[in-house]
Write an enzyme that holds these catalytic residues in place. Structure first.
Site, short mmCIF file in Angstrom:
data_model
loop_
_atom_site.label_atom_id
_atom_site.label_comp_id
_atom_site.label_asym_id
_atom_site.label_seq_id
_atom_site.Cartn_x
_atom_site.Cartn_y
_atom_site.Cartn_z
N HIS A 167 -6.79 -6.19 -1.45
CA HIS A 167 -7.25 -7.28 -0.59
C HIS A 167 -6.29 -8.46 -0.82
O HIS A 167 -5.10 -8.33 -0.55
CB HIS A 167 -8.70 -7.59 -0.94
CG HIS A 167 -9.44 -8.52 -0.03
ND1 HIS A 167 -8.96 -8.93 1.18
CD2 HIS A 167 -10.64 -9.15 -0.17
CE1 HIS A 167 -9.83 -9.75 1.75
NE2 HIS A 167 -10.85 -9.91 0.95
N HIS A 181 -3.81 -1.93 7.57
CA HIS A 181 -5.00 -2.77 7.63
C HIS A 181 -6.14 -1.92 8.20
O HIS A 181 -5.92 -1.09 9.07
CB HIS A 181 -4.76 -3.98 8.55
CG HIS A 181 -5.73 -5.08 8.33
ND1 HIS A 181 -6.96 -5.11 8.92
CD2 HIS A 181 -5.66 -6.18 7.55
CE1 HIS A 181 -7.60 -6.19 8.53
NE2 HIS A 181 -6.84 -6.85 7.69
N ASP A 194 -0.04 -10.35 4.32
CA ASP A 194 0.51 -10.51 2.98
C ASP A 194 1.98 -10.14 2.87
O ASP A 194 2.59 -10.37 1.82
CB ASP A 194 -0.29 -9.64 1.99
CG ASP A 194 -1.69 -10.14 1.81
OD1 ASP A 194 -1.86 -11.36 1.67
OD2 ASP A 194 -2.63 -9.32 1.82
N1 CMC Z 1 1.43 2.52 2.52
C1 CMC Z 1 1.48 3.85 2.74
N2 CMC Z 1 0.51 4.55 3.35
C2 CMC Z 1 -0.55 3.87 3.75
C3 CMC Z 1 -0.69 2.48 3.55
C4 CMC Z 1 0.35 1.82 2.91
N3 CMC Z 1 0.29 0.49 2.70
N4 CMC Z 1 -1.87 2.06 4.05
C5 CMC Z 1 -2.47 3.16 4.55
N5 CMC Z 1 -1.69 4.26 4.36
C6 CMC Z 1 -1.95 5.63 4.80
C7 CMC Z 1 -2.96 6.31 3.88
O1 CMC Z 1 -2.32 7.01 2.84
C8 CMC Z 1 -3.66 7.22 4.86
O2 CMC Z 1 -2.83 8.35 5.09
P1 CMC Z 1 -3.49 9.82 5.28
O3 CMC Z 1 -4.28 9.71 6.56
O4 CMC Z 1 -2.33 10.73 5.34
O5 CMC Z 1 -4.35 10.04 4.08
C9 CMC Z 1 -3.72 6.42 6.15
O6 CMC Z 1 -2.58 5.54 6.08
C10 CMC Z 1 -4.99 5.60 6.31
O7 CMC Z 1 -5.14 4.78 5.15
P2 CMC Z 1 -6.53 4.33 4.52
O8 CMC Z 1 -6.34 4.13 3.05
O9 CMC Z 1 -7.60 5.28 4.95
O10 CMC Z 1 -6.74 2.96 5.23
P3 CMC Z 1 -7.82 1.88 4.85
O11 CMC Z 1 -8.25 1.26 6.12
O12 CMC Z 1 -8.88 2.46 3.98
O13 CMC Z 1 -7.00 0.86 3.94
C11 CMC Z 1 -5.67 -0.97 3.31
C12 CMC Z 1 -6.53 -0.35 4.42
C13 CMC Z 1 -5.28 -2.39 3.69
C14 CMC Z 1 -6.49 -1.03 1.98
C15 CMC Z 1 -4.43 -0.09 3.09
O14 CMC Z 1 -3.67 -0.04 4.29
C16 CMC Z 1 -3.57 -0.56 1.92
O15 CMC Z 1 -3.84 -0.20 0.77
N6 CMC Z 1 -2.50 -1.39 2.21
C17 CMC Z 1 -1.68 -1.94 1.16
C18 CMC Z 1 -2.38 -3.11 0.54
C19 CMC Z 1 -2.37 -4.33 1.45
O16 CMC Z 1 -1.35 -4.70 2.00
N7 CMC Z 1 -3.54 -4.98 1.54
C20 CMC Z 1 -3.67 -6.22 2.32
C21 CMC Z 1 -4.57 -6.06 3.49
S1 CMC Z 1 -4.47 -7.43 4.64
C22 CMC Z 1 -5.06 -8.81 3.82
C23 CMC Z 1 -6.45 -8.66 3.36
O17 CMC Z 1 -7.35 -8.38 4.16
O18 CMC Z 1 -6.68 -8.88 2.18
#
Ligand code: CMC
Length: 422
Positions: free
Chosen positions: A263, A302, A358
């Site tokens: 987050h 996201h 971010d």
């Molecule tokens: N790098 C590589 N792969 C990714 C990433 C990433 N940053 N984010 C998602 N994926 C892949 C993930 O591995 C999955 O692939 P598969 O379908 O093959 O398993 C697919 O994309 C869907 O990901 P998810 O984890 O199910 O997505 P989510 O909605 O649960 O997670 C997130 C959202 C923001 C936690 C995630 O994208 C992430 O960890 N990003 C990096 C951390 C980040 O930048 N966070 C800031 C978010 S914006 C500010 C805020 O709100 O705080």
């Protein structure tokens, strides 16, 4: 014609028709047909936990509005305190309303001396400032016992003013503590953002003022971070607030959630990642590790945005104004190359992974002189407005305590075995 869906209980043959309104259906309508039946929805992927009139977000189109105003217009024309008034009260203020609001905030910025000396001084010298901030906000609850009167709108507003006013003071004090620098008192002759920067960076200069370009960049970053509807930290504030806990501990819960690297901790993680990659030439190799699942590309992806985060675009532009003053951040080239590679790679394109808020903000913060540990704190200061706007809206909605169901998958009916017989 009203769109609807029909659910049929195949055990009884009974059906219920539920209208589709505002892009979803009201789950309570199903209760009549399916009493006692739960809906499994881990991480609330398809659950709308509330109705809200604060922030509109269309993740597919990449659109963000506060109270109906596009984020791009607010970032260009507004100030953080004006946006705070908008989020908390529903409308942009008149001149008289804004003057009174700014005056109120300006006169509530100081911390009780006992707080500063006893609470902050109790921490270890190298404590992470988010740890100090989270504990500090919770600690404020004990200084304002009347904040428990959450049903009184005037009392609520008094705590909102205190929290919005004191967050920059708490944040700057956390930084100064971690550096062993003397605390700098708030200054009433400065606006909200300049005062924060002065409490951070001035040393023995009573008339310190920030560079106007850096001050404006900070203001824009505050505006962009002020709210983002039902995100993890806002949900934390609402869940704790739904138990009728006071706003200080509700906001402390939100700070704790924001601290996490998935987050608000992501901006800090982005800078560490860029440092680890180290050079432009290592980008391709790093991307291979991301695609093989060894790493996550921090600052990308996201839950809601399946398009370019509009805030990331504004921040990317603001970065150039900052670098014109501070000189280009050497990590910018690595970030730009990561973005270029990602936006052309099927792994990221197919999963709709774009830069989020971010990705570029940390580069600005670093160039302005903030240490990495302060990045999430810089997110928490403006987001306090959003947390409080949602907390207030929730209480006005007469909400019930948040209490999800679970699907139990463990064992049943086991018999206790004395320890020497196990
Ligand atoms: N790098 C590589 N792969 C990714 C990433 C990433 N940053 N984010 C998602 N994926 C892949 C993930 O591995 C999955 O692939 P598969 O379908 O093959 O398993 C697919 O994309 C869907 O990901 P998810 O984890 O199910 O997505 P989510 O909605 O649960 O997670 C997130 C959202 C923001 C936690 C995630 O994208 C992430 O960890 N990003 C990096 C951390 C980040 O930048 N966070 C800031 C978010 S914006 C500010 C805020 O709100 O705080």
């Amino acid at each position: 014609m009203t769109e609807s869906i029909t659910i049929t209980d195949n055990r009884t043959g009974e059906s219920v028709e539920v209208p589709i309104e505002n892009g979803g259906v009201d789950a309570s309508a199903w209760k009549t047909l399916l009493p006692g039946l739960w809906f499994l929805d881990p991480a609330f992927g398809t659950t709308a936990s509330t109705e809200s009139a604060i922030t509109y977000l269309d993740g597919g189109a990449g659109e963000l509005e506060y109270r109906g105003y596009p984020i791009e217009q607010l970032a260009e024309h507004s100030t953080h305190l004006e946006v705070a008034h908008l989020l908390l009260n529903g409308d942009l203020p008149t001149t008289a309303e804004l003057d009174s609001w700014v005056d109120d905030i300006t006169h509530h910025t100081f911390l009780h001396e006992n707080f500063r000396r006893r609470i902050y001084d109790a921490f270890h010298y190298d404590a992470h400032p988010m740890g100090l901030l989270t504990s500090g906000v919770a600690g404020l609850s004990t200084f304002y016992p009347s904040s428990k009167e959450i049903d009184d709108p005037d009392v609520r507003m008094q705590q909102i003013v205190r929290l919005v006013a004191k967050m920059p003071t708490l944040a700057a004090a956390a930084y100064r503590f971690s550096k062993g620098l003397p605390f700098v008192f708030p200054r009433n002759d400065l606006d909200y953002t300049s005062n924060f920067l002065a409490m951070m960076f001035s040393i023995a200069e009573d008339d310190w003022v920030p560079d106007p370009a850096l001050k404006r960049a900070m203001e824009i970053l505050f505006i962009l971070h002020a709210d983002h509807e039902q995100n993890c930290s806002t949900t934390a504030a609402r869940v704790v607030g739904s138990a009728h806990a006071d706003p200080y501990v509700s906001v402390a819960a939100a700070c704790a959630a924001l601290y996490g690297p998935r987050h608000g901790g992501a901006n800090e993680a982005v800078l560490r990642m860029l440092g680890e990659i180290g050079s432009y030439d290592n980008v391709d190799a790093y991307m291979e590790r991301v695609k093989s699942g060894e790493e996550r590309l921090m600052g990308f992806g996201h839950r809601v945005y399946k398009n370019y985060d509009p805030r990331a675009r504004i921040i990317k532009d603001a970065a150039h104004d900052v670098f014109a003053v501070t000189g280009k951040n050497p990590l910018l080239d690595i970030a730009l190359k990561l973005e270029e590679v990602a936006l052309a790679d099927p792994y990221f394109v197919d999963r709709k992974l774009y830069p989020n808020v971010d990705f570029y903000s940390g580069l600005i913060y670093q160039s302005m002189g903030f240490p990495t540990e302060m990045f999430t704190v810089l997110f928490a200061i403006p987001r306090t407005v959003g947390w409080l706007a949602h907390w207030q809206e929730m209480l006005e909605q007469d909400s019930r305590i948040a209490r999800p169901r679970q699907v139990y998958t463990g064992e049943r009916g086991r018999q206790y075995v004395p320890i020497d017989e196990r």
